[in-house]
Design a protein around this motif. Structure first.
Motif, PDB file in Angstrom:
ATOM      1  N   UNK A  68     -12.853  -6.790  -5.887  1.00 46.33           N
ATOM      2  CA  UNK A  68     -13.242  -5.382  -5.829  1.00 46.33           C
ATOM      3  C   UNK A  68     -12.061  -4.511  -5.418  1.00 46.33           C
ATOM      4  N   UNK A  69     -11.308  -4.981  -4.420  1.00 48.16           N
ATOM      5  CA  UNK A  69     -10.157  -4.205  -3.945  1.00 48.16           C
ATOM      6  C   UNK A  69      -9.076  -4.108  -5.015  1.00 48.16           C
ATOM      7  N   UNK A  70      -8.843  -5.191  -5.740  1.00 49.61           N
ATOM      8  CA  UNK A  70      -7.838  -5.176  -6.799  1.00 49.61           C
ATOM      9  C   UNK A  70      -8.242  -4.230  -7.928  1.00 49.61           C
ATOM     10  N   UNK A  71      -9.526  -4.184  -8.239  1.00 47.16           N
ATOM     11  CA  UNK A  71     -10.006  -3.270  -9.283  1.00 47.16           C
ATOM     12  C   UNK A  71      -9.820  -1.813  -8.861  1.00 47.16           C
ATOM     13  N   UNK A  72     -10.117  -1.519  -7.595  1.00 49.39           N
ATOM     14  CA  UNK A  72      -9.924  -0.158  -7.087  1.00 49.39           C
ATOM     15  C   UNK A  72      -8.435   0.211  -7.103  1.00 49.39           C
ATOM     16  N   UNK A  73      -7.624  -0.737  -6.702  1.00 49.34           N
ATOM     17  CA  UNK A  73      -6.186  -0.488  -6.630  1.00 49.34           C
ATOM     18  C   UNK A  73      -5.596  -0.257  -8.017  1.00 49.34           C
ATOM     19  N   UNK A  74      -6.078  -1.012  -8.979  1.00 48.37           N
ATOM     20  CA  UNK A  74      -5.576  -0.861 -10.347  1.00 48.37           C
ATOM     21  C   UNK A  74      -5.828   0.557 -10.863  1.00 48.37           C
ATOM     22  N   UNK A  75      -6.991   1.109 -10.522  1.00 49.08           N
ATOM     23  CA  UNK A  75      -7.332   2.458 -10.974  1.00 49.08           C
ATOM     24  C   UNK A  75      -6.446   3.516 -10.320  1.00 49.08           C
ATOM     25  N   UNK A  76      -5.911   3.207  -9.142  1.00 52.31           N
ATOM     26  CA  UNK A  76      -5.079   4.166  -8.408  1.00 52.31           C
ATOM     27  C   UNK A  76      -3.589   3.950  -8.647  1.00 52.31           C
ATOM     28  N   UNK A  77      -3.256   2.995  -9.511  1.00 53.43           N
ATOM     29  CA  UNK A  77      -1.847   2.665  -9.769  1.00 53.43           C
ATOM     30  C   UNK A  77      -1.286   3.562 -10.870  1.00 53.43           C
ATOM     31  N   UNK A  78      -0.178   4.249 -10.607  1.00 57.76           N
ATOM     32  CA  UNK A  78       0.370   5.169 -11.608  1.00 57.76           C
ATOM     33  C   UNK A  78       1.117   4.456 -12.724  1.00 57.76           C
ATOM     34  N   UNK A  79       1.060   5.031 -13.900  1.00 62.04           N
ATOM     35  CA  UNK A  79       1.831   4.554 -15.053  1.00 62.04           C
ATOM     36  C   UNK A  79       3.095   5.407 -15.144  1.00 62.04           C
ATOM     37  N   UNK A  80       4.270   4.821 -14.964  1.00 60.17           N
ATOM     38  CA  UNK A  80       5.518   5.607 -14.973  1.00 60.17           C
ATOM     39  C   UNK A  80       5.734   6.409 -16.248  1.00 60.17           C
ATOM     40  N   UNK A  81       5.148   5.965 -17.353  1.00 59.50           N
ATOM     41  CA  UNK A  81       5.337   6.667 -18.621  1.00 59.50           C
ATOM     42  C   UNK A  81       4.605   8.004 -18.669  1.00 59.50           C
ATOM     43  N   UNK A  82       3.688   8.195 -17.725  1.00 62.17           N
ATOM     44  CA  UNK A  82       2.886   9.419 -17.734  1.00 62.17           C
ATOM     45  C   UNK A  82       3.395  10.480 -16.767  1.00 62.17           C
ATOM     46  N   UNK A  83       4.476  10.181 -16.046  1.00 63.98           N
ATOM     47  CA  UNK A  83       4.985  11.127 -15.046  1.00 63.98           C
ATOM     48  C   UNK A  83       6.493  11.302 -15.225  1.00 63.98           C
ATOM     49  N   UNK A  84       6.962  12.531 -15.021  1.00 60.06           N
ATOM     50  CA  UNK A  84       8.383  12.805 -15.178  1.00 60.06           C
ATOM     51  C   UNK A  84       9.087  13.004 -13.840  1.00 60.06           C
ATOM     52  N   UNK A  85       8.487  12.482 -12.776  1.00 61.55           N
ATOM     53  CA  UNK A  85       9.092  12.561 -11.453  1.00 61.55           C
ATOM     54  C   UNK A  85       9.500  11.175 -10.983  1.00 61.55           C
ATOM     55  N   UNK A  86      10.639  11.098 -10.295  1.00 58.71           N
ATOM     56  CA  UNK A  86      11.121   9.796  -9.832  1.00 58.71           C
ATOM     57  C   UNK A  86      10.154   9.157  -8.842  1.00 58.71           C
ATOM     58  N   UNK A  90       8.664   4.480  -6.612  1.00 57.93           N
ATOM     59  CA  UNK A  90       8.303   3.928  -5.301  1.00 57.93           C
ATOM     60  C   UNK A  90       6.804   3.891  -5.073  1.00 57.93           C
ATOM     61  N   UNK A  91       6.056   4.832  -5.683  1.00 54.65           N
ATOM     62  CA  UNK A  91       4.598   4.799  -5.558  1.00 54.65           C
ATOM     63  C   UNK A  91       4.040   3.563  -6.254  1.00 54.65           C
ATOM     64  N   UNK A  92       4.581   3.252  -7.418  1.00 51.79           N
ATOM     65  CA  UNK A  92       4.170   2.048  -8.142  1.00 51.79           C
ATOM     66  C   UNK A  92       4.504   0.796  -7.340  1.00 51.79           C
ATOM     67  N   UNK A  93       5.665   0.793  -6.678  1.00 57.72           N
ATOM     68  CA  UNK A  93       6.053  -0.358  -5.860  1.00 57.72           C
ATOM     69  C   UNK A  93       5.045  -0.621  -4.744  1.00 57.72           C
ATOM     70  N   UNK A  94       4.504   0.442  -4.163  1.00 56.25           N
ATOM     71  CA  UNK A  94       3.492   0.289  -3.112  1.00 56.25           C
ATOM     72  C   UNK A  94       2.266  -0.430  -3.666  1.00 56.25           C
ATOM     73  N   UNK A  95       1.801   0.025  -4.816  1.00 56.65           N
ATOM     74  CA  UNK A  95       0.610  -0.575  -5.432  1.00 56.65           C
ATOM     75  C   UNK A  95       0.852  -2.040  -5.778  1.00 56.65           C
TER      76      UNK A  95
END
Length: 212
Positions: A68-86, A90-95
């Motif tokens: 359950x926790x992994x499923x929630x975390x996956x939904x909150x994990x950013x895709x670098x291709x969708x953002x133009x900020x560096x 590091x946010x992805x690394x946290x996830x």
């Protein structure tokens, strides 16, 4: 570039504590990114890290529904291709680090715990390289004022030894080594968790130097 620590010599409990402490330093990077771009769920990640600390309390251990926790975390994990900020990196690394801990707890022979240290270090190396590249580009731009020639990519390369000498990189290396040395002989109890957390958050900064 990587920090090589023999985490396999630690017990599973000690390894999870090591990872949770490093995640305390990484989490503010996700929180800042989530605020800036209005994406994700910083409260969820904070709660999941708290769950890990509660799981480490052997006298009052919290059960974790890992799937359950992994499923929630996956939904909150950013895709670098969708953002133009560096900040997405590091946010992805946290996830990814949180995922590694959840997976590692379930597989006692897993190497997932070691990836947390690498992810934390990679966040620092990447951020420092960006800072140094920006400084180098500014310096060359000032030097070439009035000159139409563009600086080539090689001129902007950052040597590994220059990265290693940066204060943030040295701080990351020192923190991971200090934490490992502390945990390898520490008793597996709540006090050790508290001491580990205090040790890494003494400066009140994330691993990228962001004020907590």
């Amino acid at each position: 570039m990587a920090i090589h620590l023999p985490l396999s010599r630690l017990s599973q409990w000690q390894q999870v504590t090591f990872c949770a402490a490093l995640l305390e330093r990484m989490l503010p990077n996700y929180q800042m990114f989530a605020r800036a771009v209005e994406f994700g769920d910083a409260a969820l990640l904070r709660n999941q890290l708290d769950l890990l600390w509660q799981w480490l309390d052997k006298n009052n251990r919290t059960k974790i529904n890992f799937e359950a926790q992994l499923n929630k975390l996956e939904a909150a994990t950013p895709n670098p291709e969708l953002f133009d900020t560096y900040g997405v990196f590091p946010a992805l690394d946290v996830c990814m680090a949180l995922m590694s801990v959840f997976q590692g707890i379930q597989d006692k022979n897993s190497a997932d715990f070691a990836s947390v240290g690498r992810l934390s270090a990679n966040s620092v190396y990447g951020y420092v390289e960006l800072l140094l590249l920006e400084e180098r580009a500014e310096e060359r731009a000032e030097e070439s004022t009035g000159d139409s020639a563009e600086p080539n990519d090689e001129a902007l390369d950052i040597a590994p030894d220059v990265l290693e000498q940066h204060p943030l990189v040295q701080w990351e290396v020192a923190t991971q080594n200090e934490l490992f040395d502390f945990l390898k002989n520490a008793p597996e109890n709540k006090k050790t968790c508290e001491q580990a957390k205090e040790m890494v958050m003494e400066e009140g900064l994330s691993n990228l130097g962001i004020e907590v």
